[in-house]
Design an enzyme around this catalytic site. Structure first.
Site, PDB file in Angstrom:
ATOM      1  N   SER A 211       0.682  -0.713  -0.324  1.00 33.81           N
ATOM      2  CA  SER A 211       0.057   0.070   0.117  1.00 33.81           C
ATOM      3  C   SER A 211       1.096   1.020   0.148  1.00 33.81           C
ATOM      4  CB  SER A 211      -1.030  -0.190   1.306  1.00 33.81           C
ATOM      5  OG  SER A 211      -1.497   1.276   1.371  1.00 33.81           O
TER       6      SER A 211
ATOM      7  N   TYR B 231      -2.448   0.553  10.416  1.00 31.30           N
ATOM      8  CA  TYR B 231      -2.764  -0.718   8.945  1.00 31.30           C
ATOM      9  C   TYR B 231      -1.096   0.578   8.648  1.00 31.30           C
ATOM     10  CZ  TYR B 231      -3.136  -0.801   4.039  1.00 31.30           C
ATOM     11  OH  TYR B 231      -4.058  -1.704   3.023  1.00 31.30           O
TER      12      TYR B 231
END
Length: 229
Positions: free
Chosen positions: A131, A144
């Site tokens: 990501s 995250y």
């Protein structure tokens, strides 16, 4: 045709990758968290094999997969599944940390460990869909991003360790992509979701397949995919 193991094939980027590989006659093995999800995947991908494994409980993966038949040779292991829970460090509970670390980092590490001998057999490929949050961490993204920073480290170490075995390792860093996860992120951010603003999952899938299909004299180690508008 090759054997490809895919997590996260139920939606988004993973579903497109599974569709593309199935369309060209490859053998796809799809991970599902339970038998019901496995049945749904088989209905959607009639040529697929399914494996039941709960990525949220990585300690049980060895036992679970030990009771299921996996291919002897694995051409690619595609880590595409992921979970996200936003929250400031001052508010984020342990459960949120543990779930994100388990699904996004520890499960990929354990799955890789379990099937690595089969990947080595055919000088295969391990792909980690990371990501943009694996490159920089902003407010509310701490949990995250920590899991994705760790995933980057896992991929870098694996690449260095397995290069002599002919195993290629690619990390893909997509920016915001129009998937179900992005809908959840927008809900958590309290923002209106407009999928046309973000990358189509098909575009990220194309980047992944480009890395897989690259001739053997080269290796794409990292791909950063950003919205083009």
């Amino acid at each position: 045709m090759g054997n490809h193991l895919i997590t996260g094939a139920g939606s988004g980027i993973g579903a497109v990758v599974a569709e593309r590989l199935a369309e060209r006659g490859e053998n796809i093995w799809l991970f599902a968290r339970n038998a019901r999800r496995a049945a749904e995947l088989r209905e959607r991908f009639p040529t697929a094999q399914t494996l039941v494994a709960d990525l949220a409980d990585p300690a049980k993966l060895s036992w679970t997969l030990g009771h299921q038949e996996l291919p002897v040779e694995i051409d690619s292991l595609l880590h595409i599944a992921g979970v996200v829970q936003l929250g400031e460090i001052g508010d984020l509970p342990v459960k949120a940390w543990q779930e994100q670390l388990n699904v996004n980092l520890v499960a990929p590490a354990e799955l890789t460990r379990l099937v690595l001998p089969s990947v080595r057999l055919v000088r295969g490929h391990v792909v980690f869909v990371n990501s943009g949050a694996g490159l920089s961490a902003g407010p509310t993204w701490g949990g995250y991003a920590a899991s994705k920073f760790g995933l980057r480290a896992l991929a870098d170490s694996l690449r260095a360790e397995e290069h002599a075995n002919g195993v290629r390792v690619t990390t893909v860093y997509p920016g915001r992509t129009a998937t179900a996860m992005q809908v959840k992120v927008h809900q958590q951010e309290g923002k209106e979701y407009d999928p046309t603003r973000w990358i189509a999952p098909e575009s990220v899938a194309t980047a992944i397949l480009t890395a897989l299909d690259l001739p053997r004299d080269a290796e794409i180690t990292e791909i950063t995919v950003r919205p083009g508008k």
